[in-house]
Structure formats: C-alpha cells, structure tokens
Design a protein around this motif. Structure first.
Motif, short mmCIF file in Angstrom:
data_model
loop_
_atom_site.label_atom_id
_atom_site.label_comp_id
_atom_site.label_asym_id
_atom_site.label_seq_id
_atom_site.Cartn_x
_atom_site.Cartn_y
_atom_site.Cartn_z
N ARG A 240 -120.29 -79.96 34.66
CA ARG A 240 -120.62 -79.02 35.74
C ARG A 240 -121.11 -79.74 36.99
O ARG A 240 -120.76 -79.35 38.11
N GLU B 79 -126.45 -78.50 27.04
CA GLU B 79 -126.25 -77.07 27.19
C GLU B 79 -124.79 -76.71 27.44
O GLU B 79 -124.37 -75.57 27.21
N GLU B 80 -123.99 -77.65 27.91
CA GLU B 80 -122.59 -77.34 28.20
C GLU B 80 -121.63 -78.00 27.21
O GLU B 80 -120.45 -77.64 27.17
N LEU C 74 -121.32 -77.97 23.79
CA LEU C 74 -120.74 -77.14 22.74
C LEU C 74 -119.74 -76.15 23.31
O LEU C 74 -118.63 -75.98 22.77
N GLY C 75 -120.11 -75.52 24.42
CA GLY C 75 -119.19 -74.58 25.04
C GLY C 75 -117.91 -75.24 25.50
O GLY C 75 -116.81 -74.69 25.35
N PHE C 76 -118.03 -76.44 26.04
CA PHE C 76 -116.85 -77.16 26.52
C PHE C 76 -115.89 -77.47 25.38
O PHE C 76 -114.69 -77.20 25.47
N THR D 254 -115.72 -76.07 22.51
CA THR D 254 -115.20 -74.86 21.91
C THR D 254 -114.03 -74.33 22.73
O THR D 254 -112.97 -73.99 22.19
N VAL D 255 -114.20 -74.28 24.05
CA VAL D 255 -113.14 -73.80 24.94
C VAL D 255 -111.94 -74.74 24.89
O VAL D 255 -110.78 -74.31 24.81
#
Length: 218
Positions: free
Chosen positions: A26, A110-111, A113-115, A117-118
């Motif tokens: 980010r 914070e980013e 896991l989301g990254f 996963t996406v």
C-alpha cells in the motif's frame, strides 16, 4: 516486446519489489518506484497499466523464478521418487520462507494476509499449470502412471498456498525438515506417481527409473 523494453520492465519490477519489501504494498507509491527505476511514472502506466498490474507482475515473476529453481533442483535427483521429493520439499519451503512472504509479514502484517488471499487464485493457477506440464512430460517418458494430472496438480498447488497462509496449522510441523520430508515421501510422492484413484497394484512403471528429461521441468 524488444529486448530494451524487457530491460525497462525488469528495472520497474526490481524497483517495485525493493520498495514493497521496505514498506509494504500500500505504501509503495508509483512515484517512488519510478524514481528508483530511473524512469517517469507515465512509463509505468504505459507498460503495466497501473500499480495493481505491476504488483501482479512482480508476484508472478517471483513465482516463476522459484519454479526455475525447482527445475534446476530436479536435475540433481537420480530416481523419479527422489526428484518429486526434493522439488516438492523446495516448493513447500519457499512458500514459507520466501522474502515476499516473510518480509511483507514483517513490514505490513495488516495487508499481507489479504494480499495473498486475493492473489492466491493467480498463484495457485501458475502452480497448477506448472505441475500439469511436469506430470504430462513424466507420463510421456513412462516415469509416472497415466492419469489426469490436473486434480493432482490442484491438490499440490493448494497445499503449498495453504502452507503460505497458515504454516502452523495441522498435525505436521513443516518447519521440521524430517517431518516435512516424511510427509512428502508418504503422500505427495505416491500421489504424483500414481494419481488419485489408481488401483493398489498400479504404479510399477517408473519405479526407481532414472529421473530423466521427462520431469526436468520440475
């Protein structure tokens, strides 16, 4: 694309990777990436159509680099069983310790896991295609049984991705080399040699055969 263009693309991806490892995705701005690459921001947009596509390109390049390492490791094994074992151990290890995993978790947890996963769909797809190609060559060479390689490839690719996201969950400690090797030897090796629904008497073809060019793409 011309060779010069490839060089520019590589410089952009190198700069993007360096910045991502420093501050996370980010906070890795295109202006900073462009400055590090010695170009202007418009060039990045022209070649990658924005930051999201650039990040995807960096991730795919790192994945392809890992698979190139896997192919090199495969040439050092003597039998097809050893080749599968060593290459799969390397893949499972890299999905846990690769710098894009460990460093991103450190600088931007914070980013991370989301990254992944996406981006998981793309990573798994690359892995599936690679394993399908490897198994198809191995089947043509008579080193593994004839079966539909795609379900096996999907299981193995999804296992690697799962270990990247949740390395500490489950009964096998993949940080222990002996446990990881025992798991690969008892599950993945027979799976990749014989497929999912092979009869118990199948699989003599290729046993202890030289791991020749048929699976050099590992």
């Amino acid at each position: 694309m011309a060779a010069g263009g490839d060089t520019v693309d590589e410089a952009i991806m190198d700069a993007a990777l360096e910045r991502i490892l420093q501050v996370g995705i980010r906070r890795a701005g295109l202006e900073d990436i462009a400055r590090r690459a010695g170009i202007n921001r418009i060039t990045i947009h022209r070649r990658f159509a924005g930051k999201d596509n650039l990040v995807e390109a960096v991730l795919e390049r790192e994945t392809q680099r890992m698979l190139t390492e896997v192919s090199a490791i495969a040439t050092t094994a003597t039998t097809v069983e050893d080749r599968i074992e060593e290459t799969m151990l390397h893949v499972l290890l890299q999905t846990r310790i690769h710098r894009l995993v460990t460093q991103l978790l450190r600088v931007a947890p914070e980013e991370a896991l989301g990254f992944y996963t996406v981006q998981g769909e793309r990573l798994v797809a690359i892995g599936i295609d690679y394993i399908v190609g490897m198994l198809t060559h191995a089947q043509s060479a008579g080193l593994v049984d004839r079966y539909d390689p795609r379900p096996v490839a999907e299981l193995v690719a999804r296992l690697a991705h799962s270990l990247m996201l949740t390395p500490g969950v489950g009964g096998v400690d993949f940080t222990d080399p002996d446990e990881a090797r025992a798991f690969v030897r008892s599950t993945i090796v027979p799976l990749m040699k014989h497929g999912i629904a092979a009869p118990s008497s199948a699989g003599t073809a290729g046993r202890s055969a030289p791991a020749s060019e048929g699976i050099a793409q590992l």
